[in-house]
Scaffold this active site. Structure first.
Site, PDB file in Angstrom:
ATOM      1  N   GLU A 451      29.918 -53.896  16.403  1.00 22.72           N
ATOM      2  CA  GLU A 451      30.715 -55.103  16.668  1.00 22.72           C
ATOM      3  C   GLU A 451      32.111 -54.971  16.054  1.00 22.72           C
ATOM      4  O   GLU A 451      32.596 -55.866  15.349  1.00 22.72           O
ATOM      5  CB  GLU A 451      29.981 -56.341  16.146  1.00 22.72           C
ATOM      6  CG  GLU A 451      28.635 -56.529  16.828  1.00 22.72           C
ATOM      7  CD  GLU A 451      27.886 -57.771  16.365  1.00 22.72           C
ATOM      8  OE1 GLU A 451      28.330 -58.406  15.392  1.00 22.72           O
ATOM      9  OE2 GLU A 451      26.858 -58.104  16.978  1.00 22.72           O
ATOM     10  N   GLU A 528      21.465 -54.374  20.197  1.00 24.31           N
ATOM     11  CA  GLU A 528      21.042 -55.436  19.276  1.00 24.31           C
ATOM     12  C   GLU A 528      20.662 -56.652  20.088  1.00 24.31           C
ATOM     13  O   GLU A 528      21.435 -57.118  20.939  1.00 24.31           O
ATOM     14  CB  GLU A 528      22.166 -55.769  18.293  1.00 24.31           C
ATOM     15  CG  GLU A 528      21.738 -56.718  17.172  1.00 24.31           C
ATOM     16  CD  GLU A 528      22.824 -56.842  16.105  1.00 24.31           C
ATOM     17  OE1 GLU A 528      23.374 -55.793  15.709  1.00 24.31           O
ATOM     18  OE2 GLU A 528      23.133 -57.963  15.692  1.00 24.31           O
TER      19      GLU A 528
END
Length: 835
Positions: A451, A528
């Site tokens: 991220e 994820e």
């Protein structure tokens, strides 16, 4: 390369000398070296050309800064003596004063010093001595006899320093000092621990030896009939290429042994000239009828490499070896050794619950055993390089690993994090991770980030290309990926760099179906998923509506439960995520999705979303912080394994007349019938893509019974009875026979039961432990995310009927007696044995 199989061998550390050496021309010379080695092996073995010494014992530790602690003459006699690995944060008390953010676990950080006095035998004279650290959190500086060896800011990197020129040989003591500075907060989004929390070794080698992480193994071609193996070995030559005016010449003999110790392949490189301080040699092997490494049969070979100089054995190096091939395909997902399969993974942070960040092999093994029993076959190391022992276990137990380097690049996520060190250290830290880990057969992909904020602007283009280039230069056998939050191609600059072999996307499962159109000819996986929220043993009803915390749902902790709990039904999630069932249905349906990594396998310290203090650990785990399965564990077991499963919940102690939602996960059956006090409440069958069945039942005391059937035949039966008054303690050890090595652990589950052995579902008794014999109590827990009791204590309250005691052996064999008592309950004793 994206659509081609990735061929590789993992787990080899060998030699690497780039000289144009004709193997045929030197075969006779090499044979002479080999014969010499056979005749002289016992003599050379006694000389021990390479020694690896456990360097964990007898360190002195002080919490707080001491400006002169690096000095040899400094008096540390009043410091605490301990054995590494060590995490000083986990020893502290939970406190709001330790909260720099709401994310880090509310335990103390600060500055700590470690010192170790040691001697080096005279036999080490003329050899090279190194200190190896698997990880220090964080900002470490190391001194030997007052000389600074260097600093390492990143708390997850493994590294070594050479001690040779500063050492005293003989009876004169040497002083190693380490300063650890974890005072600048916040520097992480989760609990990190503090200190020398991974293992330390002292390595002694000859001046000519295999370099640090000095081997690289690949398998260019693999079939069931034959495997081509290429081994590169880096040779470190402390003579700098010449000794006594003459070039150094070595011979390298490497053999591959199978699991029984039988030699299956040999390669000899003879008369190799070392023209510099670091040289490389390439050795080819052919393994006939190889046994391939897989998640179901993780078969490991071993490579033994011997280096000879002037007819003397100067180094021996052993490495586990796994042979396998795999492929990521845009249309069909993932295949291993030619067989299609889903990557069924979880994300894991590095803390070990009550043990903190301090590495313990048995604690890691227990986590992996619990995940394996659930059907999990993969782990993502979130969001940093793991300890090497974790990768060794994944090699041995059959887990696919996404090895991840960074949680941030130059753009920070917290004020004091690694972004401050990015420019100076990212290249070194990434190179060290790949060199250290590239021979593990369990590793199937490299992740360069999680991220990352640079995905949203053009800086992501440059940095992504640089990082992927660093990885590819060191290992071209595995795909490079990054865990991305942005799945709109034009907006994602990491994707637009064009250098990712595999696209990993976090959350937003609604977009998965369209990925073949959105990202044509690209292999994809869900890097994820989830962020579902549960507290073990707590149930809110009704259960058939989904509660998303944050945007569009509750936003304040006051909107939740006053006891900081989340419902164990699979119906709560963070606003950015989804329930377990929502995500798995999509992954299961679409073959182009290579697999998933669920956030998370276990609860972890820090990030207690959605609640603030006094919540201090996460709610995301499939298992709680103590390692007790939440109900959703059995959903995955029913979906990911071939074993029959029937799991009925919740408990059966409720106010009379309350309507209770009863769920069942099941597999290997067509239907489940539910009975209350022998009266049928009907048959339920999963239809469509349903993953559980449910009954809405008015409560009355007694017994719930579920029967699963296939073609009319009973598969499994489960009963849950109303518990009576709390009466006794039950102790259940995961292992009763232990190793007397000072490291082995037994995890003892403590259950509060009634007279009929039913678990008391809301029991919160204070349990006190007394340990006698050759063991000690090293941790206690109960899995409750808002418990503020210390992990290092001889007591723990049960939570929803359970708590945990962790027993560690001493180095003396003998009996270990564990006694548990609580006011008003019959006590319990269990006996362990260490050998």
């Amino acid at each position: 390369m994206r659509n081609k199989p990735f061929l590789g061998i993992s787990g080899v550390r060998c030699l690497h000398l780039t000289n144009e050496v004709s193997q045929d021309r030197h075969y006779v010379v090499g044979l002479i070296y080999l014969l010499l080695s056979l005749f002289t092996a016992p003599v050379f073995a006694q000389n021990e050309p390479r020694t690896i010494q456990d360097f964990n014992k007898n360190w002195r530790f002080h919490l707080g800064d001491e400006a002169k602690a690096k000095d040899v003459a400094f008096n540390d006699s009043d410091w605490r003596t301990l054995t590494l690995p060590h995490d000083w944060s986990i020893e502290g008390q939970f406190s709001e004063h330790h909260l720099s953010t709401t994310q880090e676990g509310a335990l103390p950080t600060g500055i700590g010093w470690y010192r170790k006095a040691f001697t080096v035998p005279v036999s080490a004279k003329g050899k090279n001595v190194f200190i190896e650290f698997n990880g220090i959190y964080r900002n470490s500086e190391v001194w030997i006899n007052g000389h600074s060896l260097g600093i390492r800011p990143y708390g997850y990197s493994s590294f070594r320093y050479e001690l040779t020129k500063y050492l005293n040989v003989g009876n004169v003591k040497n002083i190693l000092a380490v300063r650890v500075d974890n005072s600048a907060q916040p520097n992480s989004r989760w609990y990190t621990g503090s200190g020398i929390y991974r293992n330390v070794r002292l390595i002694t080698t000859s001046p000519i030896a295999v370099d640090h992480w000095g081997t690289y193994v690949t398998t260019p071609a693999v079939t069931n009939q034959n495997a081509s193996v290429t081994l590169q070995t880096s040779i470190r030559n402390a003579f700098g290429g010449r000794s006594d005016g003459k070039p150094q010449t070595v011979s390298i003999n490497s053999v591959i042994l199978d699991a029984t110790g039988k030699e299956v392949a040999t390669s000899i490189s003879a008369a190799v000239r070392l023209l510099d301080t670091l040289s490389t040699v390439t050795q080819p092997f052919e393994v006939k009828n190889p046994i391939l490494w897989s998640v179901d049969k993780p078969y490991l070979y071993k490579i033994v490499t011997r280096v000879y100089s002037q007819n003397q054995l100067v180094d021996t190096y052993e490495t586990p070896l796994g042979i396998r091939y795999f492929k990521f395909d845009p249309a069909t997902g993932f295949s291993l050794n030619g067989q299609s399969m889903k990557i069924l993974g979880v994300c894991l942070h590095h803390d070990l619950g009550a043990l903190g960040a301090a590495v313990n092999v048995r604690a890691i093994q227990r986590q992996l055993e619990l995940l394996k029993a659930m059907g999990c076959n993969a782990v993502r190391t979130s969001h940093n390089p793991p300890t090497p022992e974790f990768l060794d276990l994944c090699d041995q137990m059959g887990f696919i690993v996404m090895d991840e380097a960074f949680d941030m690049w130059k753009k920070k996520k917290t004020k004091q994090d690694y972004g401050l060190n990015w420019d100076a250290w990212h290249k070194t830290d990434l190179e060290d991770m790949v060199r250290r880990d590239r021979n593990h057969p369990s590793i199937f992909m490299w992740s360069i980030g999680n991220e990352i904020r640079e995905q949203f602007d053009s800086t992501g283009l440059t940095i992504t290309k640089e990082l992927a280039g660093i990885v590819k230069k060191l290992d071209s056998t595995r795909p490079v990926t990054s865990a991305l939050t942005e799945n709109v191609p034009e907006k994602n600059f990491i994707y637009r760099s064009g250098v990712l072999d595999l696209l990993g996307f976090n959350y937003k499962h609604e977009a998965y179906a369209d990925f073949p159109k959105t990202f044509p000819n690209q292999s994809v996986l869900a890097s994820e998923t989830g962020s579902s929220l549960q507290t073990r043993g707590h149930y809110d009803m009704p259960s058939d509506s989904i509660r998303m915390w944050g945007k569009g749902g509750p936003t304040k902790f006051t909107d939740g439960n006053p006891d900081w709990t989340a419902s164990a039904y699979d119906n709560e999630a963070a606003y950015w995520g989804s329930t377990h069932e929502q995500t798995w249905k999509v992954i299961k349906k679409y073959p182009h999705m290579a697999g998933l990594f669920i956030w998370t396998g276990f609860d972890y310290l820090g990030e207690p979303h959605p609640y603030p203090w006094p919540a201090r650990s996460s709610y995301f785990g499939i298992l709680d912080l103590a390692g007790f399965p939440k109900d959703v564990y059995y959903l995955y077991q029913s979906e990911w394994t071939d074993k029959p499963v029937l799991h009925l919940f919740p408990h059966w102690n409720w106010p009379k007349g309350k309507t209770v939602d009863v769920w069942a996960y099941y597999s290997q059956a067509d239907e489940v019938e539910l009975f209350l006090n022998e009266k049928s409440l009907g048959v339920r069958k999963k239809t469509g893509d349903e993953l559980h069945v449910m009954w809405r039942v008015p409560y009355e005391p007694g017994t719930l019974k579920a029967i699963s059937r296939k073609a009319g035949q009973t598969i499994l039966t489960q009963t849950i009875s109303t518990a009576g008054k709390p009466a006794k303690i039950q102790l259940v050890a995961d292992r009763n026979i232990l190793k007397a090595d000072g490291k082995d652990l037994s995890f003892i589950t403590v259950n509060v039961l009634d007279e009929q052995d039913n678990l008391i579902p809301d029991a919160s008794h204070l349990i006190t432990f007394n340990i006698q014999g050759e063991g000690e109590l090293v941790g206690v827990d109960n899995g409750y995310q808002a418990s503020l009791e210390p992990f290092k204590a001889n007591y723990r309250k049960a939570y929803n009927g359970k708590c945990l005691a962790i027993i560690q052996t001493t180095e003396k064999a003998g009996k270990i007696t564990v006694n548990a008592t609580s006011e008003g309950l019959q006590s319990s004793t269990i006996e362990l044995s260490s050998r």
